[in-house]
Motif scaffolding. Structure first.
Motif, PDB file in Angstrom:
ATOM      1  N   ALA A  94       0.848  -1.316  -0.036  1.00  0.00           N
ATOM      2  CA  ALA A  94       0.170   0.127   0.074  1.00  0.00           C
ATOM      3  C   ALA A  94       0.754   1.079   0.025  1.00  0.00           C
ATOM      4  O   ALA A  94       0.494   2.317  -0.633  1.00  0.00           O
ATOM      5  CB  ALA A  94      -0.857  -0.055   1.375  1.00  0.00           C
ATOM      6  N   ARG A  95       1.925   1.338   0.771  1.00  0.00           N
ATOM      7  CA  ARG A  95       2.747   2.325   0.911  1.00  0.00           C
ATOM      8  C   ARG A  95       3.536   2.600  -0.417  1.00  0.00           C
ATOM      9  O   ARG A  95       3.848   3.712  -0.811  1.00  0.00           O
ATOM     10  CB  ARG A  95       3.763   2.460   2.019  1.00  0.00           C
ATOM     11  N   ALA A  96       3.828   1.356  -1.092  1.00  0.00           N
ATOM     12  CA  ALA A  96       4.754   1.400  -2.337  1.00  0.00           C
ATOM     13  C   ALA A  96       3.926   1.836  -3.378  1.00  0.00           C
ATOM     14  O   ALA A  96       4.202   2.698  -4.466  1.00  0.00           O
ATOM     15  CB  ALA A  96       5.330   0.202  -2.638  1.00  0.00           C
ATOM     16  N   ILE A  97       2.674   1.555  -3.552  1.00  0.00           N
ATOM     17  CA  ILE A  97       1.668   1.952  -4.298  1.00  0.00           C
ATOM     18  C   ILE A  97       1.413   3.317  -4.370  1.00  0.00           C
ATOM     19  O   ILE A  97       1.351   4.382  -5.238  1.00  0.00           O
ATOM     20  CB  ILE A  97       0.472   1.420  -4.172  1.00  0.00           C
ATOM     21  N   ALA A  98       1.117   3.878  -3.021  1.00  0.00           N
ATOM     22  CA  ALA A  98       1.044   5.576  -2.690  1.00  0.00           C
ATOM     23  C   ALA A  98       2.059   6.292  -3.224  1.00  0.00           C
ATOM     24  O   ALA A  98       2.234   7.384  -3.815  1.00  0.00           O
ATOM     25  CB  ALA A  98       0.739   5.545  -1.327  1.00  0.00           C
ATOM     26  N   ALA A  99       3.402   5.706  -3.199  1.00  0.00           N
ATOM     27  CA  ALA A  99       4.675   6.583  -3.569  1.00  0.00           C
ATOM     28  C   ALA A  99       4.860   6.254  -5.128  1.00  0.00           C
ATOM     29  O   ALA A  99       5.776   7.207  -5.725  1.00  0.00           O
ATOM     30  CB  ALA A  99       5.564   5.874  -2.809  1.00  0.00           C
ATOM     31  N   ALA A 100       4.329   5.426  -5.760  1.00  0.00           N
ATOM     32  CA  ALA A 100       4.303   5.196  -7.027  1.00  0.00           C
ATOM     33  C   ALA A 100       3.840   6.295  -8.149  1.00  0.00           C
ATOM     34  O   ALA A 100       2.866   6.996  -7.853  1.00  0.00           O
ATOM     35  CB  ALA A 100       3.873   3.786  -7.807  1.00  0.00           C
ATOM     36  N   GLU A 101       4.582   6.806  -9.120  1.00  0.00           N
ATOM     37  CA  GLU A 101       4.133   7.731 -10.030  1.00  0.00           C
ATOM     38  C   GLU A 101       4.420   7.302 -11.459  1.00  0.00           C
ATOM     39  O   GLU A 101       5.710   7.495 -11.939  1.00  0.00           O
ATOM     40  CB  GLU A 101       4.637   9.092  -9.709  1.00  0.00           C
ATOM     41  N   PRO A 102       3.582   6.678 -12.422  1.00  0.00           N
ATOM     42  CA  PRO A 102       2.200   6.859 -12.137  1.00  0.00           C
ATOM     43  C   PRO A 102       1.937   5.440 -11.246  1.00  0.00           C
ATOM     44  O   PRO A 102       2.938   4.643 -10.809  1.00  0.00           O
ATOM     45  CB  PRO A 102       1.331   6.471 -13.424  1.00  0.00           C
ATOM     46  N   ARG A 103       0.842   5.431 -10.591  1.00  0.00           N
ATOM     47  CA  ARG A 103       0.503   4.209  -9.531  1.00  0.00           C
ATOM     48  C   ARG A 103      -0.524   3.534  -9.905  1.00  0.00           C
ATOM     49  O   ARG A 103      -1.294   3.610 -10.993  1.00  0.00           O
ATOM     50  CB  ARG A 103      -0.063   4.739  -8.227  1.00  0.00           C
ATOM     51  N   PRO A 104      -0.619   2.217  -9.722  1.00  0.00           N
ATOM     52  CA  PRO A 104      -1.534   1.277 -10.042  1.00  0.00           C
ATOM     53  C   PRO A 104      -2.797   1.823  -9.862  1.00  0.00           C
ATOM     54  O   PRO A 104      -3.140   2.484  -8.738  1.00  0.00           O
ATOM     55  CB  PRO A 104      -1.353  -0.005  -9.309  1.00  0.00           C
ATOM     56  N   ARG A 105      -3.940   1.498 -10.885  1.00  0.00           N
ATOM     57  CA  ARG A 105      -5.273   2.001 -10.620  1.00  0.00           C
ATOM     58  C   ARG A 105      -6.070   1.346  -9.696  1.00  0.00           C
ATOM     59  O   ARG A 105      -7.050   1.944  -9.132  1.00  0.00           O
ATOM     60  CB  ARG A 105      -6.018   1.640 -12.130  1.00  0.00           C
ATOM     61  N   VAL A 106      -5.793  -0.012  -9.198  1.00  0.00           N
ATOM     62  CA  VAL A 106      -6.688  -0.978  -8.220  1.00  0.00           C
ATOM     63  C   VAL A 106      -5.787  -1.549  -7.375  1.00  0.00           C
ATOM     64  O   VAL A 106      -4.579  -2.130  -7.866  1.00  0.00           O
ATOM     65  CB  VAL A 106      -7.736  -1.524  -9.045  1.00  0.00           C
ATOM     66  N   LEU A 107      -6.092  -1.747  -6.211  1.00  0.00           N
ATOM     67  CA  LEU A 107      -5.298  -2.704  -5.443  1.00  0.00           C
ATOM     68  C   LEU A 107      -6.542  -3.901  -4.892  1.00  0.00           C
ATOM     69  O   LEU A 107      -7.449  -3.296  -4.349  1.00  0.00           O
ATOM     70  CB  LEU A 107      -4.775  -2.261  -4.261  1.00  0.00           C
ATOM     71  N   LEU A 108      -6.481  -5.147  -5.055  1.00  0.00           N
ATOM     72  CA  LEU A 108      -7.436  -6.235  -4.607  1.00  0.00           C
ATOM     73  C   LEU A 108      -6.690  -6.885  -3.332  1.00  0.00           C
ATOM     74  O   LEU A 108      -5.584  -7.366  -3.788  1.00  0.00           O
ATOM     75  CB  LEU A 108      -7.894  -7.159  -5.833  1.00  0.00           C
ATOM     76  N   ASN A 109      -6.906  -6.618  -2.118  1.00  0.00           N
ATOM     77  CA  ASN A 109      -6.241  -7.287  -1.281  1.00  0.00           C
ATOM     78  C   ASN A 109      -7.038  -8.240  -0.444  1.00  0.00           C
ATOM     79  O   ASN A 109      -8.251  -8.137  -0.171  1.00  0.00           O
ATOM     80  CB  ASN A 109      -5.942  -5.976  -0.205  1.00  0.00           C
ATOM     81  N   ALA A 110      -6.523  -9.245  -0.279  1.00  0.00           N
ATOM     82  CA  ALA A 110      -7.293 -10.375   0.599  1.00  0.00           C
ATOM     83  C   ALA A 110      -7.688  -9.987   1.834  1.00  0.00           C
ATOM     84  O   ALA A 110      -7.121  -9.281   2.471  1.00  0.00           O
ATOM     85  CB  ALA A 110      -6.255 -11.553   0.499  1.00  0.00           C
ATOM     86  N   SER A 111      -8.770 -10.689   2.194  1.00  0.00           N
ATOM     87  CA  SER A 111      -9.417 -10.704   3.682  1.00  0.00           C
ATOM     88  C   SER A 111     -10.115 -11.833   3.851  1.00  0.00           C
ATOM     89  O   SER A 111      -9.911 -12.751   3.092  1.00  0.00           O
ATOM     90  CB  SER A 111     -10.066  -9.417   3.918  1.00  0.00           C
ATOM     91  N   GLY A 112     -11.034 -11.822   4.808  1.00  0.00           N
ATOM     92  CA  GLY A 112     -11.739 -13.183   4.997  1.00  0.00           C
ATOM     93  C   GLY A 112     -13.006 -12.808   5.554  1.00  0.00           C
ATOM     94  O   GLY A 112     -13.389 -11.736   6.361  1.00  0.00           O
ATOM     95  N   VAL A 113     -13.908 -13.863   5.607  1.00  0.00           N
ATOM     96  CA  VAL A 113     -15.341 -13.695   6.209  1.00  0.00           C
ATOM     97  C   VAL A 113     -15.082 -13.694   7.665  1.00  0.00           C
ATOM     98  O   VAL A 113     -16.087 -13.330   8.460  1.00  0.00           O
ATOM     99  CB  VAL A 113     -16.361 -14.641   5.718  1.00  0.00           C
ATOM    100  N   GLY A 114     -13.880 -14.307   8.135  1.00  0.00           N
ATOM    101  CA  GLY A 114     -13.753 -14.104   9.459  1.00  0.00           C
ATOM    102  C   GLY A 114     -13.995 -12.712  10.136  1.00  0.00           C
ATOM    103  O   GLY A 114     -14.066 -12.636  11.308  1.00  0.00           O
ATOM    104  N   TYR A 115     -13.969 -11.736   9.483  1.00  0.00           N
ATOM    105  CA  TYR A 115     -14.222 -10.375   9.799  1.00  0.00           C
ATOM    106  C   TYR A 115     -15.631 -10.303  10.544  1.00  0.00           C
ATOM    107  O   TYR A 115     -15.685  -9.429  11.412  1.00  0.00           O
ATOM    108  CB  TYR A 115     -14.421  -9.363   8.560  1.00  0.00           C
ATOM    109  N   TYR A 116     -16.479 -11.040  10.156  1.00  0.00           N
ATOM    110  CA  TYR A 116     -17.768 -10.855  10.804  1.00  0.00           C
ATOM    111  C   TYR A 116     -18.146 -11.669  12.135  1.00  0.00           C
ATOM    112  O   TYR A 116     -19.139 -11.585  12.937  1.00  0.00           O
ATOM    113  CB  TYR A 116     -18.771 -11.402   9.855  1.00  0.00           C
TER     114      TYR A 116
END
Length: 296
Positions: A94-116
């Motif tokens: 996330a920090r490397a994307i923020a520093a990139a120029e130009p930066r990637p248009r999208v980040l798909l980041n894993a998570s889980g249904v354990g959130y609930y």
């Protein structure tokens, strides 16, 4: 698209890379060792080392990195590994994307249904609050680590994945063997909901999210979660095996420790965002998903 993917060697990552390539995308895999192939690039998420030029050429980043939740007993040390392996990789990207120029248009980041957490019989979707279990807290800090990329203007979607079904990996692999050996049955009471998803639907959902303007949490689960007893009965029917030997809750706790509590919890999770965005499930029922998994 030019896509950079972390966690490409895991159960889902190994299947996602060829799927993306068949869809016409170019994929570079981030690895922690010296590269052995032209499509690999070395990184170190702990030291926050990632090739800035690589990200500047990328249209999208997919992060699936993280230690296996069910790989070991949850000692205090391993719980720290579970958290750090996710937060370090996500924060670094996330920090490397923020520093990139130009930066990637999208980040798909894993998570889980354990959130609930444990939702019992209550249906939940992406608008529902988080739980108060260890996995729920892990998912919260994991998702929060994407904030630098989002603040910099990159579209961020977090993939709250359920239980992907494939015969040779994930949840289904040990269950398949258990039922094949005539030792299958429900877990605990069997009343708990399981948020399954077929592997092809998981793969197609990721491609769908690359192409659609969707941000925030997205539940990657099938549209019809079922109780564990229903899941066991469906698997037994597909394998033409009996469904006679339930696994008592105390036995699971003896073998798996604290992780057994998660395995016995109920998560009636619905994929509201995918449904609202028009995603069409190839396998909308657990019988269809299991039939594909067993015959694939």
């Amino acid at each position: 698209m030019q896509i950079v993917i972390a966690g490409a060697s895991g159960f889902l990552g190994k299947r996602l890379v060829p799927h993306l390539r068949r869809a016409g995308h170019e994929v570079t895999r981030l690895v922690r060792r010296p590269p052995r192939a032209a499509d690999e690039a070395q990184w170190d998420p702990v030291a926050e080392v990632v090739d800035a030029a690589l990200l500047e050429r990328a249209d999208a980043v997919i992060n699936l990195a993280g230690a296996g939740v069910g790989d070991r007993r949850w000692t205090a040390g391993y719980k720290r590994v579970l958290v750090d392996s996710r937060v370090d990789s996500t924060g670094t990207l996330a920090r490397a994307i923020a520093a990139a120029e130009p930066r990637p248009r999208v980040l798909l980041n894993a998570s889980g249904v354990g959130y609930y957490g444990d939702t019992g019989d209550r249906a939940v979707d992406e608008r529902s609050p988080g739980g108060d279990t260890f996995l729920a807290d892990l998912c919260k800090v994991w998702e929060a680590a994407t904030e630098p990329a989002e603040a910099a203007g990159t579209r961020v979607a977090v993939l709250r994945t359920g239980l992907p079904l494939a015969r040779d990996g994930g949840l289904l692999r040990p269950l398949y063997l258990q039922f094949q050996l005539f030792g299958g049955g429900r877990m605990g009471s069997g009343h708990q909901y399981w948020p399954w998803i077929s592997l092809p639907d998981w793969l197609e959902a990721v491609v769908f999210l690359l192409d659609h303007d969707v941000s925030g949490p997205v539940n990657l689960t099938g549209p019809e979660p079922v109780r564990n007893a229903e899941f066991a009965a469906a698997l037994a029917a597909e394998l033409h095996r009996p469904n006679l030997l339930p696994v008592p809750g105390f036995a699971l706790h003896a073998v798996a420790g604290e992780f057994a509590g998660e395995a016995l919890s109920s998560q009636r999770v619905l994929p509201a965002v995918l449904t609202e965005q028009g995603f069409v499930f190839r396998h909308p029922t657990v019988r269809q998903a299991l039939a594909w998994a067993i015959r694939a």
